[in-house]
Design a protein around this motif. Structure first.
Motif, PDB file in Angstrom:
ATOM      1  N   THR A 191      -6.524  26.957  82.206  1.00  0.00           N
ATOM      2  CA  THR A 191      -5.980  28.034  83.041  1.00  0.00           C
ATOM      3  C   THR A 191      -4.842  28.762  82.323  1.00  0.00           C
ATOM      4  N   ALA A 192      -3.938  28.004  81.732  1.00  0.00           N
ATOM      5  CA  ALA A 192      -2.837  28.610  80.981  1.00  0.00           C
ATOM      6  C   ALA A 192      -3.371  29.408  79.801  1.00  0.00           C
ATOM      7  N   SER A 193      -4.437  28.901  79.185  1.00  0.00           N
ATOM      8  CA  SER A 193      -5.049  29.609  78.069  1.00  0.00           C
ATOM      9  C   SER A 193      -5.608  30.956  78.512  1.00  0.00           C
ATOM     10  N   VAL A 194      -6.270  30.974  79.666  1.00  0.00           N
ATOM     11  CA  VAL A 194      -6.829  32.224  80.189  1.00  0.00           C
ATOM     12  C   VAL A 194      -5.725  33.240  80.460  1.00  0.00           C
ATOM     13  N   LEU A 231     -11.307  33.828  73.096  1.00  0.00           N
ATOM     14  CA  LEU A 231     -12.339  34.083  74.097  1.00  0.00           C
ATOM     15  C   LEU A 231     -13.576  33.228  73.867  1.00  0.00           C
ATOM     16  N   SER A 232     -13.910  32.994  72.591  1.00  0.00           N
ATOM     17  CA  SER A 232     -15.109  32.201  72.298  1.00  0.00           C
ATOM     18  C   SER A 232     -14.950  30.746  72.716  1.00  0.00           C
ATOM     19  N   GLY A 233     -13.715  30.298  72.923  1.00  0.00           N
ATOM     20  CA  GLY A 233     -13.478  28.911  73.322  1.00  0.00           C
ATOM     21  C   GLY A 233     -13.425  28.691  74.820  1.00  0.00           C
ATOM     22  N   LEU A 234     -13.549  29.763  75.598  1.00  0.00           N
ATOM     23  CA  LEU A 234     -13.517  29.629  77.054  1.00  0.00           C
ATOM     24  C   LEU A 234     -14.858  29.134  77.581  1.00  0.00           C
ATOM     25  N   GLY A 245      -2.589  38.749  76.101  1.00  0.00           N
ATOM     26  CA  GLY A 245      -2.875  39.206  74.752  1.00  0.00           C
ATOM     27  C   GLY A 245      -3.862  40.362  74.731  1.00  0.00           C
ATOM     28  N   ALA A 246      -4.913  40.279  75.557  1.00  0.00           N
ATOM     29  CA  ALA A 246      -5.914  41.343  75.606  1.00  0.00           C
ATOM     30  C   ALA A 246      -5.309  42.649  76.106  1.00  0.00           C
ATOM     31  N   ALA A 290      -2.969  30.098  72.876  1.00  0.00           N
ATOM     32  CA  ALA A 290      -4.036  29.884  73.862  1.00  0.00           C
ATOM     33  C   ALA A 290      -5.098  28.931  73.325  1.00  0.00           C
ATOM     34  N   VAL A 291      -5.439  29.058  72.048  1.00  0.00           N
ATOM     35  CA  VAL A 291      -6.408  28.133  71.432  1.00  0.00           C
ATOM     36  C   VAL A 291      -5.855  26.714  71.442  1.00  0.00           C
TER      37      VAL A 291
END
Length: 354
Positions: free
Chosen positions: A112-115, A167-170, A121-122, A102-103
């Motif tokens: 969007t794919a990262s989210v 998450l910090s990169g969103l 994962g979450a 995701a990163v």
């Protein structure tokens, strides 16, 4: 008299046997490939980074299929792995792999794919974070647990920190979303940090009380360093997040810990390398390909990324230089382990045909 062809198991039988023995921590292959890709993009090697990111994603898809097949054909083996203290926490590599990829997707603009990956994962982190410890600690198999504690337990901490990194990169679309994102990011970092401290105590107690043989010192012990390195990356990401109540409340504490974590991770590297020499050179434990070798690649890559990020954020050229050297080492380690994997696969195919 039977021929060699009739005596050799069929390709299908060998494949099913390999499926039954598929290691729970094999997603470390995706983790190692993904983090080396992230590091290469940080130093401007975008072409190589993209190739490795695509490879990590493809390997991840293949492994998902294989794990689903394993659950369908060998559910008893998977349940046994989930109760075994020496293998259970390897399943957390699925969470970390999803977050690392995701990163990488964030770096190429596929938000969007990262989210979606971070959401998967979450969800897995929440489920596995309660189910696996319960299976290991409560549904015991009759054998002592402390004597079987090993470096793979640190992957639980890595999974938590990997979510914090992703998450910090969103980029939140509203203030309400930003506040919720800040809460979950700080929580993931905090849980990962506390888990690391607890697991470190257990591993030290295991070594003090039961000792550790050269064969027992497996590559997964390198995750002890990688978990610190990913805490640095996650902490730096949180420090750079937009101002929201939870992030503001934790910013000072987290900012003060990342340098300490980085220093301790650096200190651990010679210790782990020396233990590897003790294992392979002094006690002659054969150095051959095993899936756990990816547990060395990922920590090396993560330490390089942590050094690059910390050096740039805090304006520390020496630390950034360590990251540049560390990335070269991580790339070489990735190549060496990848070659070992390919040779193992080729030998398996040759044996099946023979």
């Amino acid at each position: 008299m039977p021929t060699s062809a009739t005596m050799s198991p069929s390709l299908a039988a060998r494949a099913d046997q390999a499926l039954a023995g598929l290691a729970p921590g094999y997603f470390a292959l995706v983790m190692g490939t993904g983090i080396v890709s992230v590091g290469l993009r940080m130093v401007g090697a975008d072409g190589a980074a993209l190739v490795l990111l695509i490879l990590a994603a493809l390997v991840g898809i293949v492994l998902v299929v294989l794990y689903v097949l394993r659950w369908g054909r060998h559910p008893a083996r998977m349940r046994a792995d989930a109760k075994d203290p020496e293998t259970a926490f390897g399943y957390f590599t699925i969470v970390a792999a999803a977050s690392v990829v995701a990163v990488g997707l964030q770096q190429v603009g596929l938000g969007t794919a990262s989210v979606v990956l971070l959401g998967i994962g979450a969800a897995l982190w929440i489920v596995l974070g309660y189910v696996l410890p319960w299976q290991v600690l409560m549904a015991r198999d009759g054998e002592p647990i402390l004597a079987r504690t090993n470096g793979s337990w640190f992957i639980w901490s890595v999974a938590s920190q990997s979510l914090a990194v992703g998450l910090s990169g969103l980029e939140p679309s509203s203030s309400a979303y930003a506040s919720l994102l800040g809460l979950f990011t700080v929580m993931a970092w905090s849980v990962g940090t506390i888990l690391y401290l607890g697991i470190a105590v257990l591993v030290i107690l295991r070594i003090v009380h039961f000792g550790i043989t050269p064969r027992q010192f497996e590559p997964t012990y390198w995750v002890a360093m990688g978990a610190l390195a990913i805490a640095v990356v996650a902490g730096a990401g949180i420090f750079a997040m937009d101002s929201v109540p939870m992030v503001d409340a934790a910013r000072g504490l987290i900012g003060g810990t990342v340098v300490v974590f980085w220093c301790f991770a650096l200190w651990l590297i010679p210790l782990l390398a020396g233990a590897g020499l003790w294992r392979h050179l002094i006690h002659r434990v054969p150095l051959r390909y095993t899936p756990s070798l990816w547990s060395i690649v990922f920590p090396l890559g993560m330490f390089a990324v942590a050094s690059l990020r910390l050096g740039r954020v805090e304006h520390l050229p020496l630390v950034e230089g360590v990251g540049d050297v560390g990335l070269v080492v991580a790339v070489l380690a990735w190549v060496a382990v990848a070659v070992g994997l390919l040779m193992t696969l080729l030998r398996g195919l040759h044996g099946a045909k023979g």
